[in-house]
Design an enzyme around this catalytic site. Structure first.
Site, PDB file in Angstrom:
ATOM      1  CG  HIS A  23      50.131  -2.707  33.206  1.00 55.18           C
ATOM      2  ND1 HIS A  23      49.502  -3.861  32.798  1.00 55.18           N
ATOM      3  CD2 HIS A  23      49.139  -1.869  33.568  1.00 55.18           C
ATOM      4  CE1 HIS A  23      48.193  -3.719  32.893  1.00 55.18           C
ATOM      5  NE2 HIS A  23      47.945  -2.514  33.359  1.00 55.18           N
ATOM      6  NE  ARG A  43      39.190   2.701  42.635  1.00 56.07           N
ATOM      7  CZ  ARG A  43      39.866   1.834  41.884  1.00 56.07           C
ATOM      8  NH1 ARG A  43      40.513   2.258  40.814  1.00 56.07           N
ATOM      9  NH2 ARG A  43      39.896   0.552  42.195  1.00 56.07           N
ATOM     10  CG  ASP A  61      51.525  -6.715  36.699  1.00 55.33           C
ATOM     11  OD1 ASP A  61      51.758  -7.060  37.876  1.00 55.33           O
ATOM     12  OD2 ASP A  61      50.471  -6.160  36.359  1.00 55.33           O
ATOM     13  CG  ASP A 103      48.064  -1.690  42.514  1.00 53.60           C
ATOM     14  OD1 ASP A 103      46.897  -1.949  42.145  1.00 53.60           O
ATOM     15  OD2 ASP A 103      49.067  -2.010  41.846  1.00 53.60           O
ATOM     16  CG  ASP A 157      49.004  -6.610  40.183  1.00 55.89           C
ATOM     17  OD1 ASP A 157      49.509  -5.501  39.920  1.00 55.89           O
ATOM     18  OD2 ASP A 157      48.517  -7.358  39.323  1.00 55.89           O
ATOM     19  CG  ASN A 183      53.078   4.057  42.052  1.00 53.58           C
ATOM     20  OD1 ASN A 183      52.220   3.404  41.466  1.00 53.58           O
ATOM     21  ND2 ASN A 183      53.416   5.278  41.683  1.00 53.58           N
TER      22      ASN A 183
END
Length: 718
Positions: A430, A416, A433, A411, A408, A361
């Site tokens: 989102h 992972r 975004d 991330d 974007d 994040n």
């Protein structure tokens, strides 16, 4: 709120896990003669489906409610509404409450039948609650407005999470003295958040012409009678008994004017239609017998509003909704050839440059900072959005947008790599975004030298349309679809290229005839890029992007056997948003464009639109109803009205008044957005036991993370 949550074995912790595991058949058992093998137990969430009685009649029928007479009859178009704090006791707490209830039954006369509020008819645990309102009767058209106003009231109350200790047992009668409740009184907490929440709830109730809870009006003259183990009280008229199928009762203690309301909060655990004998249990004391009051504590992190059969949690998200995050799996389809064959390798290489201590994040947030930095530079060097500005500024726009796109896209890969994948990541991604929609496009407006003109307004706000409908599509399909040519990939590369060209040639190239660069007057005539900008961008959205979203949603609904028509009512917020923006800015009586206030307007709309679409993503992640409204749209409608007052027969406002209205709107949007965002993020982090902007430490081998609490009982720090 979903009726059935098919959760996995990790959805409860501590005593709950032990209780559930004891019900699981782990081996075959020897059967008695003629005995049928036992079936595996149904999950509690299945039993919860029957926690409330379904309405079987439009008329009051006591036989449908255990012989109880409804104090508030069913009225067509009226919605019984309750505000309350929900409490779901753990296994050990449920056992303590059950023992107290059984002791109370023994102490009652034979003719008094004490009904339990702890379990339903199928034996599943029921949630308990502390009431914060009377039964409020709302009209159909008031439901959404009430929710929004209540949400805003809680958001501005600044109530922090607190703990309530439950101690003394009492008998409490309703106002009509035809129903009695066995309740646990709430002790006054060190931080009296209960009183603050009650004030906020009563304030909203009064605004809608509804009665207040624990108000000094209509006091009952019946005193509180303490007789040994229990105390008998009557209502003050501030609350009435709610039907059992409402899930909320409104039994209260009497209140005198000016009295501290702390002693009146309670949790009901049983009820009876017969008046308990005043001398029952006279051998005991007024405190709880057989259990330590300190063991019964209620952690208050949010409150609920129940309208009819629907429930909304404010401000944070309730556990019933958050349970879906534990089974969350991100799903996307990206058909872009550039992404699949070129950019994928770039992103895979870039993510390896990021340190493993950098949270996913935070990667997203760093990309957003690149956009914010350019918006600040824009306001300093090219506030009129026309220019020309120094060449390096346009190059900075391009670099910032490219880095935002890179961050974007990596991330999720960083999540992972670090083992930090969760539903919070999608919500955060989102959400950023959505905030970026009107900010990155603001840089594009400046790069093209459009200024605060109609075309500049269009360029700055048009990204909101495809973003909303993509989010709407994701809500129904639970998959993010990106076509062969999509905005986040090809569209962004075109925008970066235009910014670079503006830096090299100057923004005036976009108003020059295209034939100056391409010698095809038979095709382009005397048109410039700016002349073709509106039909090209809007036509692409209207005839390609929007139909694709609709087709995917229709397909998903048909596969589930659901009707199609209702989903189009979900376009309401974007219609209001778009219509209000256009009515305000394009009004001949508005001075915002003339006074060059597009930057401030776009900053404000960033938070308004961000809140609108992020609520949809949150509903998608938690399987909640589609949010049709946000309170942040209300000032936008007001701005549209202010900008068109002469059309309504009033005098136009001065430019100074309109500017200060916009500034106030911006402050309001910032406060409401961040208040809501912080509460939602905190709720998710606490429930999942994760951090938002830092790497969550992995639990020790002998610890099992469950809803943010390990088996050792320690909560992860954020």
């Amino acid at each position: 709120m979903a009726l059935v949550d098919y959760s996995d074995s990790d959805n409860s912790s501590g005593e709950d896990d032990t209780r559930k595991q004891s019900n699981v058949l782990k081996r075959k058992r020897s059967l008695e003669p003629n005995q049928q093998p036992a079936l595996p137990p149904l999950p509690d969430s299945f039993h919860n489906l029957y926690a409330s009685n379904a309405r079987a009649s439009k008329h009051d029928d006591p036989s449908l409610h255990g012989g109880r007479q409804r104090q508030i009859p069913h009225i067509e178009g009226q919605w019984p509404t309750h505000v309350y704090i929900e409490w779901r006791p753990s296994g050990s707490e449920s056992e303590i409450l059950t023992n107290m209830l059984e002791k109370a039954k023994v102490s009652l006369p034979p003719n008094v039948r004490l009904e339990s509020l702890l379990k339903n008819d199928l034996g599943a645990d029921l949630p308990l609650h502390i009431s914060l309102s009377r039964t409020l009767m709302l009209a159909t058209h008031e439901r959404q407005t009430f929710t929004d106003v209540f949400e805003a009231a809680i958001g501005t109350s600044d109530v922090k999470p607190f703990t309530v200790t439950l101690e003394k047992l009492h008998w409490v009668a309703n106002y009509e003295n035809n129903r009695w409740f066995l309740v646990l009184q709430a002790a006054k907490p060190e931080y009296n958040g209960l009183a603050e929440l009650l004030v906020a709830s009563n304030t909203v109730a009064k605004r809608f012409g509804q009665p207040s809870l624990y108000s000094p009006e209509k006091q009952s003259s019946t005193p509180m009678m303490t007789s040994g183990k229990f105390a008998m009280g009557s209502l003050n008229g501030a609350a009435r008994a709610a039907p059992r199928d409402s899930g909320v009762d409104n039994s209260t203690f009497p209140l005198t004017p000016g009295e501290d309301m702390s002693d009146h909060f309670h949790v009901s655990i049983g009820w009876t239609l017969e008046r308990p004998h005043e001398t029952s249990g006279s051998s005991g004391s007024s405190t709880m017998d057989g259990c330590d009051p300190e063991k019964l504590e209620l952690e208050v992190h949010g409150i609920k509003v129940k309208i009819g059969n629907g429930t909304a949690a404010h401000e944070c998200v309730c556990d019933d909704a958050l349970v879906h995050l534990k089974s969350y799996k991100y799903s996307s389809v990206d058909k872009s050839l550039l992404s699949r064959y070129i950019l994928k390798h770039y992103w895979n290489g870039f993510v390896e440059l990021l340190p493993l201590w950098l949270a996913p994040n935070m990667v997203t947030l760093l990309g957003f900072f690149c956009i914010l930095a350019n918006v600040i530079l824009l306001e300093i060097f090219i506030p009129d959005l026309v220019g020309p500005a120094p060449s390096w500024l346009y190059y900075s726009f391009a670099l910032g947008l490219w880095m935002y796109s890179t961050m974007d896209n990596v991330d999720g890969k960083q999540a992972r790599r670090t083992g930090q994948s969760s539903g919070l990541g999608e919500l955060f991604d989102h959400g950023i975004d959505s905030l970026n929609c009107t900010l990155a496009s603001l840089c594009e407006t400046a790069a093209m030298g459009l200024g605060s003109s109609p075309k500049g307004v269009f360029t700055a706000l048009i990204p909101c349309l495809p973003m909303f409908f993509s989010t709407w599509e994701t809500y129904h399909t639970h998959t993010l679809y990106l076509g062969y040519f999509n905005g986040p990939t090809e569209g962004l590369i075109i925008a970066c290229s235009m910014m670079v060209l503006s830096g090299y040639y100057g923004p005036q190239i976009w108003t020059q005839p295209i034939t100056d660069w391409i010698d095809r007057p038979d095709i382009f005539g005397s048109a410039s890029v700016v002349d073709l900008w509106f039909p090209l961008i809007f036509g692409t959205f209207l005839f390609i992007h929007l139909p694709a979203c609709v087709l995917n949603v229709v397909k998903a609904r048909r596969e589930k056997g659901l009707s199609i028509a209702p989903v189009f009512t979900e376009w309401t917020p974007i219609i209001i948003f778009t219509g209000s923006c256009a009515a305000w800015l394009y009004s001949p009586y508005s001075t915002l464009m003339q006074e060059n206030r597009l930057v401030l307007f776009c900053l404000t709309m960033s938070f308004v639109f961000g809140r609108m679409t992020t609520k949809i993503i949150l509903a998608h992640l938690t399987r909640q109803p589609f949010p049709l409204w946000t309170v942040m749209l209300t000032p936008l409608i007001g701005g549209a009205v202010i900008g068109n007052l002469p059309l309504l027969g009033f005098s136009a406002v001065t430019p100074n008044v309109e500017l200060w209205y916009l500034r106030a709107y911006f402050v309001f949007a910032v406060v409401v957005y961040f208040r809501w965002a912080l509460l939602v993020i905190s709720s998710i982090c606490n429930y999942l036991g994760i951090n938002c902007l830092t790497i969550t430490p992995k639990p020790a081998p002998n610890q099992k993370v469950n809803g943010g609490v390990t088996s050792s009982g320690k909560t992860h720090k954020r």
